[in-house]
Scaffold this active site. Structure first.
Site, short mmCIF file in Angstrom:
data_model
loop_
_atom_site.label_atom_id
_atom_site.label_comp_id
_atom_site.label_asym_id
_atom_site.label_seq_id
_atom_site.Cartn_x
_atom_site.Cartn_y
_atom_site.Cartn_z
N ARG A 185 32.60 42.23 50.85
CA ARG A 185 32.53 41.43 52.07
C ARG A 185 31.59 42.08 53.08
NH1 ARG A 185 37.97 39.35 54.75
NH2 ARG A 185 37.80 41.36 55.78
N THR B 29 30.38 39.37 58.93
CA THR B 29 30.64 37.94 58.65
C THR B 29 31.85 37.72 57.75
OG1 THR B 29 29.25 38.00 56.67
CG2 THR B 29 28.15 37.48 58.77
N ASP C 104 42.67 48.20 54.93
CA ASP C 104 41.63 48.05 53.91
C ASP C 104 42.16 48.60 52.58
OD1 ASP C 104 39.36 48.70 52.17
OD2 ASP C 104 38.16 47.98 53.85
N ASP D 272 39.96 51.23 50.68
CA ASP D 272 39.95 52.53 51.35
C ASP D 272 41.26 53.28 51.13
OD1 ASP D 272 37.41 52.17 52.27
OD2 ASP D 272 37.98 51.64 54.32
C1 PRP Z 1 38.40 43.21 49.85
C2 PRP Z 1 39.44 42.78 48.83
C3 PRP Z 1 38.94 41.45 48.38
C4 PRP Z 1 38.33 40.88 49.65
C5 PRP Z 1 39.25 39.88 50.24
O1 PRP Z 1 37.30 43.72 49.21
O2 PRP Z 1 39.61 43.69 47.79
O3 PRP Z 1 38.00 41.52 47.34
O4 PRP Z 1 38.15 41.99 50.54
O5 PRP Z 1 38.69 39.26 51.32
P1 PRP Z 1 38.31 37.72 51.34
O6 PRP Z 1 39.49 36.98 50.82
O7 PRP Z 1 38.08 37.46 52.80
O8 PRP Z 1 37.07 37.50 50.55
P2 PRP Z 1 36.05 44.36 49.99
O9 PRP Z 1 34.98 43.33 50.18
O10 PRP Z 1 36.53 45.04 51.24
O11 PRP Z 1 35.48 45.38 48.96
P3 PRP Z 1 36.15 46.66 48.26
O12 PRP Z 1 37.20 46.16 47.31
O13 PRP Z 1 34.98 47.27 47.56
O14 PRP Z 1 36.71 47.55 49.32
N1 URA Z 2 40.25 43.24 52.57
C1 URA Z 2 41.17 44.21 52.76
O1 URA Z 2 41.11 45.27 52.10
N2 URA Z 2 42.12 44.00 53.66
C2 URA Z 2 42.21 42.87 54.38
O2 URA Z 2 43.14 42.74 55.22
C3 URA Z 2 41.25 41.87 54.17
C4 URA Z 2 40.28 42.08 53.25
#
Ligand code: PRP
Ligand code: URA
Length: 206
Positions: free
Chosen positions: A102, A106, A197, A200
């Site tokens: 993400r 945005t 997150d 993280d």
């Molecule tokens: C997080 C999570 C999902 C997404 C959800 O990933 O693991 O993939 O956000 O958000 P959405 O429903 O609004 O699309 P992130 O993009 O933070 O990446 P990561 O898993 O690499 O931390």
């Molecule tokens: N991705 C995350 O890891 N946490 C949230 O709350 C939303 C998106």
């Protein structure tokens, strides 16, 4: 398709610790796997089975065995934390990977990697712990369908109503199995109360 929110005392107990901001990554990873095991059991309820016979040490008996291979597709990076339980549970599992990230401002997900096997005939689980806006899950499921899957379930740990509605509108044929349906999203599109997150917390990154 239905939204199934796990309603089990153990799921609630595990999720409580997962949400706690003082839970450290090692424990967080373990809790993620335990919760995923419960979610995967629910999500694969409809997998095809057939009757067979085996001989116990006492006598022959009718048994029920799996008659459909499974595929799991974790969405990188956080979905990787949910991969081990289905690998351990299902003998015939195939694994595909989808990398989505993400944008910080945005919250729109950008695809940076994808490696999927042919999914035709496989019961396919898309694994992503957070269903926030639903943008990542909707993109992942579109890719999974492009690779031939017709029986798909979305497995998440925490979901927001906005993400559920978005995914159901784009992929009405895909059931969602989750451990929690939270209040909603904040201005940064994080789930409230959520757990922060997920990636993280899973990997100990700031
Ligand atoms: C997080 C999570 C999902 C997404 C959800 O990933 O693991 O993939 O956000 O958000 P959405 O429903 O609004 O699309 P992130 O993009 O933070 O990446 P990561 O898993 O690499 O931390
Ligand atoms: N991705 C995350 O890891 N946490 C949230 O709350 C939303 C998106």
């Amino acid at each position: 398709m239905p939204l199934h929110v796990l309603d089990h005392p153990l799921a609630g107990h595990l999720l409580a610790e997962l949400r706690d901001k003082s839970t450290h990554p090692e424990r967080f990873r373990l809790l993620t796997e335990s919760l995923t095991t419960l979610l995967v059991l629910q999500a694969t309820y409809g997998i095809r089975t057939r009757q067979d016979m085996v001989e116990t040490p006492i006598k022959p008996t009718a048994v029920t065995v799996l008659d459909q291979p499974l595929a799991v597709v974790p969405v990188l990076r956080a979905g990787l934390g949910m991969l081990q339980p289905p690998l351990r549970l299902f003998p015939d599992v195939a694994v595909g990977y989808i990398g989505l990230e993400r944008h910080e401002d945005t919250a729109i997900a950008r695809s940076y990697y994808s490696k999927l096997p042919t999914l035709t005939g496989r019961f396919t689980l898309c694994l992503d712990p957070m269903l926030a806006t639903g943008g990542s899950a909707a993109q992942a499921i579109s890719l999974i369908k492009e690779h031939g899957a017709t029986q798909i379930a979305m497995v998440s740990i925490v979901s927001a109503p906005e993400g559920v509605a978005y995914l159901q509108a784009r992929h009405p044929d895909v059931p969602i199995v989750t451990a929690a349906l939270d209040e909603g999203l904040n201005s940064r599109k994080y789930i409230v109360p959520g757990l922060g997150d997920f990636g993280d917390r899973l990997y100990g990154t700031p």
